[in-house]
Write a protein that holds these residues in place. Sequence first.
Motif, PDB file in Angstrom:
ATOM      1  N   MET A 139       0.691  -1.229  -0.129  1.00 32.12           N
ATOM      2  CA  MET A 139      -0.143   0.016  -0.024  1.00 32.12           C
ATOM      3  C   MET A 139       0.957   1.321  -0.037  1.00 32.12           C
ATOM      4  N   GLY A 140       0.497   2.152  -0.805  1.00 33.32           N
ATOM      5  CA  GLY A 140       1.564   3.503  -0.954  1.00 33.32           C
ATOM      6  C   GLY A 140       1.085   4.458   0.284  1.00 33.32           C
ATOM      7  N   ASN A 141       1.857   5.250   0.563  1.00 36.32           N
ATOM      8  CA  ASN A 141       1.569   6.306   1.485  1.00 36.32           C
ATOM      9  C   ASN A 141       0.200   7.009   1.263  1.00 36.32           C
ATOM     10  N   GLN A 142      -0.007   7.533   0.384  1.00 35.09           N
ATOM     11  CA  GLN A 142      -1.409   7.991  -0.033  1.00 35.09           C
ATOM     12  C   GLN A 142      -2.587   7.331   0.267  1.00 35.09           C
ATOM     13  N   GLU A 143      -2.319   6.087  -0.133  1.00 35.62           N
ATOM     14  CA  GLU A 143      -3.615   5.241   0.415  1.00 35.62           C
ATOM     15  C   GLU A 143      -3.608   4.896   1.996  1.00 35.62           C
ATOM     16  N   ILE A 144      -2.529   4.961   2.304  1.00 36.65           N
ATOM     17  CA  ILE A 144      -2.700   4.868   3.947  1.00 36.65           C
ATOM     18  C   ILE A 144      -3.164   6.113   4.624  1.00 36.65           C
ATOM     19  N   PHE A 145      -2.839   7.343   3.990  1.00 38.57           N
ATOM     20  CA  PHE A 145      -3.320   8.467   4.456  1.00 38.57           C
ATOM     21  C   PHE A 145      -4.846   8.549   4.304  1.00 38.57           C
ATOM     22  N   ASP A 146      -5.137   7.982   3.199  1.00 32.41           N
ATOM     23  CA  ASP A 146      -6.442   8.035   2.839  1.00 32.41           C
ATOM     24  C   ASP A 146      -7.448   7.149   3.931  1.00 32.41           C
ATOM     25  N   LYS A 147      -6.888   6.044   4.126  1.00 36.85           N
ATOM     26  CA  LYS A 147      -7.357   5.183   4.967  1.00 36.85           C
ATOM     27  C   LYS A 147      -7.505   5.495   6.280  1.00 36.85           C
ATOM     28  N   LEU A 148      -6.421   6.290   7.049  1.00 37.36           N
ATOM     29  CA  LEU A 148      -6.644   6.892   8.328  1.00 37.36           C
ATOM     30  C   LEU A 148      -7.664   7.732   8.441  1.00 37.36           C
ATOM     31  N   LYS A 149      -7.782   8.661   7.398  1.00 36.23           N
ATOM     32  CA  LYS A 149      -8.841   9.801   7.406  1.00 36.23           C
ATOM     33  C   LYS A 149     -10.211   9.130   7.290  1.00 36.23           C
ATOM     34  N   GLU A 150     -10.309   8.035   6.373  1.00 38.66           N
ATOM     35  CA  GLU A 150     -11.692   7.241   6.309  1.00 38.66           C
ATOM     36  C   GLU A 150     -11.993   6.511   7.634  1.00 38.66           C
ATOM     37  N   THR A 151     -11.130   6.184   8.482  1.00 40.26           N
ATOM     38  CA  THR A 151     -11.667   5.419   9.662  1.00 40.26           C
ATOM     39  C   THR A 151     -12.273   6.567  10.438  1.00 40.26           C
ATOM     40  N   ILE A 152     -11.715   7.792  10.405  1.00 39.77           N
ATOM     41  CA  ILE A 152     -12.313   8.888  11.363  1.00 39.77           C
ATOM     42  C   ILE A 152     -13.808   9.085  10.869  1.00 39.77           C
ATOM     43  N   VAL A 153     -13.874   9.316   9.530  1.00 45.45           N
ATOM     44  CA  VAL A 153     -14.920   9.812   8.781  1.00 45.45           C
ATOM     45  C   VAL A 153     -15.968   8.671   9.297  1.00 45.45           C
ATOM     46  N   THR A 154     -15.881   7.416   9.000  1.00 38.52           N
ATOM     47  CA  THR A 154     -16.840   6.287   9.228  1.00 38.52           C
ATOM     48  C   THR A 154     -16.828   5.665  10.769  1.00 38.52           C
ATOM     49  N   GLN A 155     -16.390   6.651  11.564  1.00 37.67           N
ATOM     50  CA  GLN A 155     -16.459   6.278  12.910  1.00 37.67           C
ATOM     51  C   GLN A 155     -15.926   4.764  13.331  1.00 37.67           C
ATOM     52  N   ASP A 156     -14.764   4.315  12.791  1.00 39.06           N
ATOM     53  CA  ASP A 156     -14.316   3.031  12.747  1.00 39.06           C
ATOM     54  C   ASP A 156     -13.217   2.794  14.083  1.00 39.06           C
ATOM     55  N   VAL A 157     -13.678   2.882  15.262  1.00 40.21           N
ATOM     56  CA  VAL A 157     -12.500   2.898  16.175  1.00 40.21           C
ATOM     57  C   VAL A 157     -11.380   1.926  16.094  1.00 40.21           C
ATOM     58  N   ALA A 158     -11.964   0.593  16.093  1.00 42.09           N
ATOM     59  CA  ALA A 158     -10.834  -0.332  15.958  1.00 42.09           C
ATOM     60  C   ALA A 158      -9.808  -0.247  14.828  1.00 42.09           C
ATOM     61  N   GLY A 159     -10.643   0.187  13.814  1.00 45.53           N
ATOM     62  CA  GLY A 159     -10.056   0.421  12.281  1.00 45.53           C
ATOM     63  C   GLY A 159      -9.077   1.454  12.469  1.00 45.53           C
ATOM     64  N   CYS A 160      -9.346   2.391  13.170  1.00 49.76           N
ATOM     65  CA  CYS A 160      -8.594   3.509  13.105  1.00 49.76           C
ATOM     66  C   CYS A 160      -7.097   3.063  13.968  1.00 49.76           C
ATOM     67  N   THR A 161      -7.080   2.504  15.092  1.00 48.90           N
ATOM     68  CA  THR A 161      -6.030   2.219  15.772  1.00 48.90           C
ATOM     69  C   THR A 161      -5.208   1.238  14.914  1.00 48.90           C
ATOM     70  N   ALA A 162      -5.946   0.253  14.106  1.00 50.33           N
ATOM     71  CA  ALA A 162      -5.109  -0.639  13.327  1.00 50.33           C
ATOM     72  C   ALA A 162      -4.335   0.215  12.332  1.00 50.33           C
ATOM     73  N   ALA A 163      -5.161   1.261  11.728  1.00 51.03           N
ATOM     74  CA  ALA A 163      -4.616   1.887  10.635  1.00 51.03           C
ATOM     75  C   ALA A 163      -3.379   2.745  10.900  1.00 51.03           C
ATOM     76  N   VAL A 164      -3.253   3.187  12.264  1.00 52.81           N
ATOM     77  CA  VAL A 164      -2.518   3.906  12.759  1.00 52.81           C
ATOM     78  C   VAL A 164      -1.110   3.012  12.778  1.00 52.81           C
ATOM     79  N   LYS A 165      -1.524   2.033  13.572  1.00 47.13           N
ATOM     80  CA  LYS A 165      -0.101   1.040  13.518  1.00 47.13           C
ATOM     81  C   LYS A 165       0.700   0.565  12.476  1.00 47.13           C
ATOM     82  N   GLU A 166      -0.413   0.265  11.361  1.00 47.51           N
ATOM     83  CA  GLU A 166       0.187   0.187  10.074  1.00 47.51           C
ATOM     84  C   GLU A 166       0.706   1.138   9.314  1.00 47.51           C
ATOM     85  N   ALA A 167       0.254   2.509   9.768  1.00 52.33           N
ATOM     86  CA  ALA A 167       1.018   3.511   9.019  1.00 52.33           C
ATOM     87  C   ALA A 167       2.499   3.752   9.856  1.00 52.33           C
ATOM     88  N   LEU A 168       2.491   3.321  11.041  1.00 54.54           N
ATOM     89  CA  LEU A 168       3.718   3.658  11.714  1.00 54.54           C
ATOM     90  C   LEU A 168       4.719   2.553  11.472  1.00 54.54           C
TER      91      LEU A 168
END
Length: 215
Positions: free
Chosen positions: A1-30
């Motif tokens: 996954m490219g960086n832009q896709e990761i940024f989009d995913k992070l943003k999307e988890t906030i917009v879709t109120q996906d709490v578990a997905g958000c922490t997972a996406a943060v770990k993935e990004a790091l």
Amino acid sequence: MGNQEIFDKLKETIVTQDVAGCTAAVKEALDAGISALDVVNALSAGMKIVGDKFEAAELYLPQIMMSAKAMKSAMEILEPLLAEEAGERVGTVIKFVQEGDIHDIGHRLVATLLAANGFEVIDLGVDVPNEKVVEEVAKHKGEKLMIAGSALMTTSMLGQKDVVRLIKEEGLRDSVKIMFGGAPVTDKWIEEIGADATAENAAEAATVALELMKE
Ligand code: HCB
């Protein structure tokens, strides 16, 4: 996954109120080597969309609260990392949300980025009486000092004017730089109340704060 896709995913988890997905996406990004600061910026962009959707009545309070929860769980992972990135100590900042106001997402973001930029942050939290702010300024007189207050409501924003007035009345105006922010705060308001600066977002707040400390 490219960086832009990761940024989009992070943003999307906030917009879709996906709490578990958000922490997972943060770990993935790091894990992908993205800096904590870039992760914060992507999540903030999501929160901005949430705010806009709320104003357009496309999202409602329970959903907003879930987005806020996702943001908080992400910040629990990111704050220690941002603190590690902090450089040389540049000053002390008293950070607070104005009396009557409990919106703390932007407040926490600004506090985190100020700490990451070398400020010692005294976090007074939310719903803080004006007198408490002035008391804290008096306590730290003599240090390289600023206050950074947040207000998200037009009603609580009015308290910022009283904070400046009380600081002047106590003879402390020359001892402290004053930055206020939050969605309703404008340059015109800052000028009107005799504060020093505002900023649109947390990254800009850090830049402005560093400049104020040089004056
Ligand atoms: Co809230 N709420 N809310 N709310 N809320 C707003 C702020 C309204 C604008 C929505 C609307 O009606 N259009 C509105 C205020 C209207 C007004 O006065 N003009 C409003 C209202 C009315 C209320 C309640 C009264 C609703 C009710 O109960 N009927 C109630 C208030 C309770 C109270 O405070 N006494 C309430 C409650 C809530 C929650 C609990 C559901 C939730 C807060 C959760 C939390 O913070 N823990 C919430 C939220 C999330 C919002 C919106 C949707 C988003 C705010 C947000 O987090 N933005 C907001 C609508 C909006 O703003 N568009 C809505 C994202 C952050 C990242 O941005 O602007 O806070 P930010 O911070 C930025 C920026 O301003 C700058 O950097 C930050 C980071 O990039 N910055 C600084 C901030 N502080 C700075 C300081 C500096 O020195 C420098 C820069």
